[in-house]
Every structure is written in C-alpha cells, then in structure tokens.
Design an enzyme around this catalytic site. Structure first.
Site, mmCIF file in Angstrom:
data_model
loop_
_atom_site.group_PDB
_atom_site.id
_atom_site.type_symbol
_atom_site.label_atom_id
_atom_site.label_comp_id
_atom_site.label_asym_id
_atom_site.label_seq_id
_atom_site.Cartn_x
_atom_site.Cartn_y
_atom_site.Cartn_z
ATOM 1 N N CYS A 3 0.846 -1.201 0.000
ATOM 2 C CA CYS A 3 0.000 0.000 0.000
ATOM 3 C C CYS A 3 0.875 1.242 0.000
ATOM 4 O O CYS A 3 1.656 1.467 0.936
ATOM 5 C CB CYS A 3 -0.915 -0.009 1.223
ATOM 6 S SG CYS A 3 -1.922 1.481 1.396
ATOM 7 N N CYS A 11 -1.641 7.036 5.665
ATOM 8 C CA CYS A 11 -2.708 6.321 6.380
ATOM 9 C C CYS A 11 -2.088 5.097 7.032
ATOM 10 O O CYS A 11 -1.462 4.275 6.347
ATOM 11 C CB CYS A 11 -3.818 5.903 5.413
ATOM 12 S SG CYS A 11 -5.101 4.864 6.174
ATOM 13 N N CYS A 14 -4.250 0.315 8.667
ATOM 14 C CA CYS A 14 -4.042 -1.130 8.536
ATOM 15 C C CYS A 14 -2.756 -1.513 9.267
ATOM 16 O O CYS A 14 -1.659 -1.476 8.698
ATOM 17 C CB CYS A 14 -3.969 -1.525 7.067
ATOM 18 S SG CYS A 14 -5.517 -1.279 6.178
ATOM 19 N N CYS A 87 -7.203 3.313 -2.352
ATOM 20 C CA CYS A 87 -7.035 2.291 -1.317
ATOM 21 C C CYS A 87 -7.395 0.917 -1.885
ATOM 22 O O CYS A 87 -8.460 0.745 -2.494
ATOM 23 C CB CYS A 87 -7.917 2.613 -0.118
ATOM 24 S SG CYS A 87 -7.965 1.309 1.144
ATOM 25 N N GLN A 211 -22.506 -6.154 7.326
ATOM 26 C CA GLN A 211 -21.114 -6.507 7.529
ATOM 27 C C GLN A 211 -20.222 -5.923 6.430
ATOM 28 O O GLN A 211 -20.629 -5.774 5.284
ATOM 29 C CB GLN A 211 -20.952 -8.023 7.557
ATOM 30 C CG GLN A 211 -21.734 -8.718 8.671
ATOM 31 C CD GLN A 211 -21.050 -8.600 10.028
ATOM 32 O OE1 GLN A 211 -20.116 -7.823 10.190
ATOM 33 N NE2 GLN A 211 -21.533 -9.352 10.997
ATOM 34 N N GLU A 261 -34.195 -6.074 16.987
ATOM 35 C CA GLU A 261 -33.180 -5.040 16.751
ATOM 36 C C GLU A 261 -33.778 -3.690 17.116
ATOM 37 O O GLU A 261 -34.969 -3.452 16.895
ATOM 38 C CB GLU A 261 -32.775 -5.064 15.266
ATOM 39 C CG GLU A 261 -31.978 -3.888 14.772
ATOM 40 C CD GLU A 261 -30.625 -3.789 15.437
ATOM 41 O OE1 GLU A 261 -30.323 -2.693 15.967
ATOM 42 O OE2 GLU A 261 -29.881 -4.785 15.441
ATOM 43 N N ASN A 304 -25.596 -11.368 17.926
ATOM 44 C CA ASN A 304 -24.521 -10.715 17.175
ATOM 45 C C ASN A 304 -24.420 -9.277 17.680
ATOM 46 O O ASN A 304 -24.803 -8.326 16.997
ATOM 47 C CB ASN A 304 -24.811 -10.750 15.672
ATOM 48 C CG ASN A 304 -23.696 -10.136 14.850
ATOM 49 O OD1 ASN A 304 -22.546 -10.100 15.270
ATOM 50 N ND2 ASN A 304 -24.031 -9.640 13.677
ATOM 51 N N CYS A 330 -17.393 -9.586 17.404
ATOM 52 C CA CYS A 330 -16.268 -8.865 16.816
ATOM 53 C C CYS A 330 -15.247 -8.493 17.877
ATOM 54 O O CYS A 330 -14.323 -7.714 17.617
ATOM 55 C CB CYS A 330 -16.742 -7.614 16.081
ATOM 56 S SG CYS A 330 -17.565 -6.404 17.141
#
Length: 371
Positions: A3, A11, A14, A87, A211, A261, A304, A330
């Site tokens: 990258c 940036c 990552c 990106c 997602q 939800e 979730n 997550c």
C-alpha cells in the site's frame, strides 16, 4: 499486500500492512484462541475462514476534505483531508465510483465541512456496493441547504455512474465525532440496496448495518444455518439482528425465527427481505433484553452484539431454558466476559472469520450448548 498510502505514512489504519497474509491469519487465530482458552477446548476450533487480502470492503466511509474545486475523499488527519481513492481494500466496483463522486462535489458546489471553522456542508460520503455491483450513495450534510443543488445535478451523476441506484441525504447538524445523523432524506425513488447472499436477497436501507465483507458475511450466515440445522430447534430468536441475515438463513432451513433489533430502519429492511423471500421470519423493533424478559425462551438464540457484548442479557440466558446459543462476536474479550456469566453453557464449536484483513480486527462465532 503493498500500500503506497501506508508506505508514505499517509494512512496507518491497517496495522498489519506488509505482513504476509498467512502470518496475519495465524496470529489472529492464535490470539482469539488465547483469549477464549478458558472457555473453548482446542479440539472445538474449526480452521479459520479466510478472506481475500484486498478488494474485500463493500462499503466506503469517506470523510470529505479539501476544497470544492479539489476535494479529498478518504480520512481527515488533524482536520486536513487525505485522499485515499486508490485504497486497495475496496471492492473494484465501489472504487470505480470515486472519481465521479469527486467530480460531482465540484459540479454541485458542495463545500467540504471544515472542522476548525465549523463551516461547509459536506461531511462524509457513505457508499456501499452489492454483490451484483449496484451502489447505494449517502451524502452526510451539515444542513439541508445543498439538497436543491444535489437534486439538480444528480441525474448527471446517475448517467455517468449507472451503478448508483439509491441515493439519500443524511443530516448531521451537530459538530461531533459521529458518522451520520438521525434524519435521512431519500433523493431517488429506490431507497434500498439488494444484497444477494447464499440465494437470499436482503434489502438494505440507508441506516441499516451490514457486515463490511460480503463474502465473510455469507460465510457467517452459512455456518450459523448449518449449526442450527444440525440441532433442529423448534424455534429461534436472532437478537441484535440488524438487517436479519442470520434470521433469514435460519428461516430458509425451516426454523420459525424472530429477529429483534433496536433500529427501525434495520427492522424495515429485514421485514421486506422476509416478505420478498416468503420466509417464516418475524422482526420486532425492540431492545433485546427487554424482549427476552417479556417472552418465553426459544430453543435457539443467535446473538450478534456490538463490541461491548450482550451485557445483562448473559444473565438472562444463563437462567433461561435456551438449549443452544450461536454467538457471533467482533470482540473476543467481551465474548469471554459474557461466557464467564454463562457457566451453564459449553462450546461445541468455534471459528475465526477474517472479516478485516490487514488489521487485528476479527469476527469469531461460537456454538454453545447447555450442559
């Protein structure tokens, strides 16, 4: 993956950029197993589910900087715009729209919002692409002032970029570090994006969560449906259901399921998807814990939750009659905390899903059975 932005220090989002993908996957799998070692026997772990190293992001959250004549689409660094249009994480069909969007900002004279002076109108562009290459575009604005100009020039943008099928304006008048506001104004007749996964089409509305990686989302839903089908529960709940991905896939296995939800937009999306697919899935806009406390427990619960975990819902599950739980997380640390609060359950299977290559972020799903 290489990258240029990372190498130039433009940036650094990552954190694993430059690390070979096999090593990334090994580290993440080992880290998640370590955090959950007290709760999950090593023999219960399935092989991690791989992603592609690049081109996997189905959504772009583009902070707008620069000027009307030369806007930047990417991030803000100390209030200054950093353009990240090239990106490599974005799906190609998503990245293809960026040049036209930059041109549109200039054509429609959308002044980028300046953090220091609190002037300007355009804060963010939120762009999502479907597996079929269709795009949803959302303008996050400080006020409604630019909407007339957006409407005037929108036909030209749609002609230049016909993949864009749904457009709206989100109004965020407050000066605060959030991505979007509460009010959404449709600018096209079509208001939803059709996300086709595993032969099920989900209709995603503008303020509905979906997602980040379409392929990994599809894998999560397949895994949950497979686990559920093996145990054939009489009924199920999908708590924190979002746009209903888990619920719809369970319903496709013949399981009567209710999704819960808090987001009304997400529930509207899920209900439309269920009706369109003629699946036995009902959806309710409510707090998951409040809903659970007011209803008799089903045979299976899918959760979730956000990064903080299920909180007090863990205690309700512990004292319920629910026989199986499928927990998609997550955040392995909050998952471990929730498992501490549910000692009556043991893990029967677990798997890492690499939702976010090039970073330490992860998604892990566990099948729990009451002891």
């Amino acid at each position: 993956m290489q990258c240029d932005y990372f190498d130039a220090n433009a940036c650094r989002s990552c954190s694993l950029m430059g690390t070979p993908y096999e090593e990334q996957l090994r580290r993440k799998d080992a880290a998640v197993r370590g955090v959950l070692a007290a709760h999950i026997d090593p023999q219960m772990w399935l092989a991690p589910y791989r992603n592609t190293e690049s081109g996997f992001r189905n959504k772009a959250k583009l902070a707008i900087g620069g000027t009307i004549a030369t806007p930047t689409l990417g991030i803000l660094d100390h209030g200054l715009g950093v353009d990240l249009r090239d990106c490599g994480l974005y799906e190609p069909a998503l990245a293809y729209t960026f040049a036209d969007l930059a041109t549109f900002i200039t054509t429609a004279r959308l002044a980028p919002y300046d953090l220091a002076t609190r002037r300007g109108e355009l804060k963010n562009l939120l762009v999502t692409v479907s597996p079929d290459g269709e795009v949803m575009l959302r303008f996050v604005l400080r006020s409604q002032e630019p909407i007339a100009r957006i409407r005037k020039y929108l036909p030209g943008l749609l002609a230049a970029c016909p993949a864009i099928v749904a457009v709206s304006a989100n109004i965020l008048p407050e000066h605060r570090a959030v991505l979007e506001g509460d009010r959404e104004i449709p600018l096209t007749e079509r208001e939803t994006l059709s996300m086709r996964l595993n032969d099920i089409t989900m209709h995603v509305r503008p303020q509905s969560f979906f997602q980040t990686s379409t392929d990994i989302a599809a894998a999560l839903y397949r895994q949950a449906a497979s686990w559920a089908a093996n145990h054939r529960p009489p009924d199920a709940w999908d708590l924190y259901c979002g746009v209903g991905g888990f619920a719809l896939h369970l319903a496709a296995e013949g399981i009567a399921v209710t999704g819960v939800e808090t987001s009304g937009e997400a529930i509207a999306s899920a209900s439309l998807s269920a009706a369109d697919a003629q699946l036995d899935a009902q959806f309710v806009a409510a707090d998951s814990l409040s809903f659970a406390a007011q209803h008799g427990a089903p045979g299976l619960v899918v959760v979730n939750p956000p990064r903080r975990g299920v909180g007090d819902l863990a205690a309700w599950l512990e004292h319920s009659t629910v026989s199986h739980i499928i927990y998609s997380s997550c955040n392995a640390a909050s998952l471990a905390t929730d498992l501490d609060a549910m000692p009556s359950y043991r893990a029967r299977a677990a798997r890492l899903f690499d939702m976010f290559p090039q970073t330490d972020h992860h998604e892990v799903m566990v099948l729990l059975q009451r002891r």
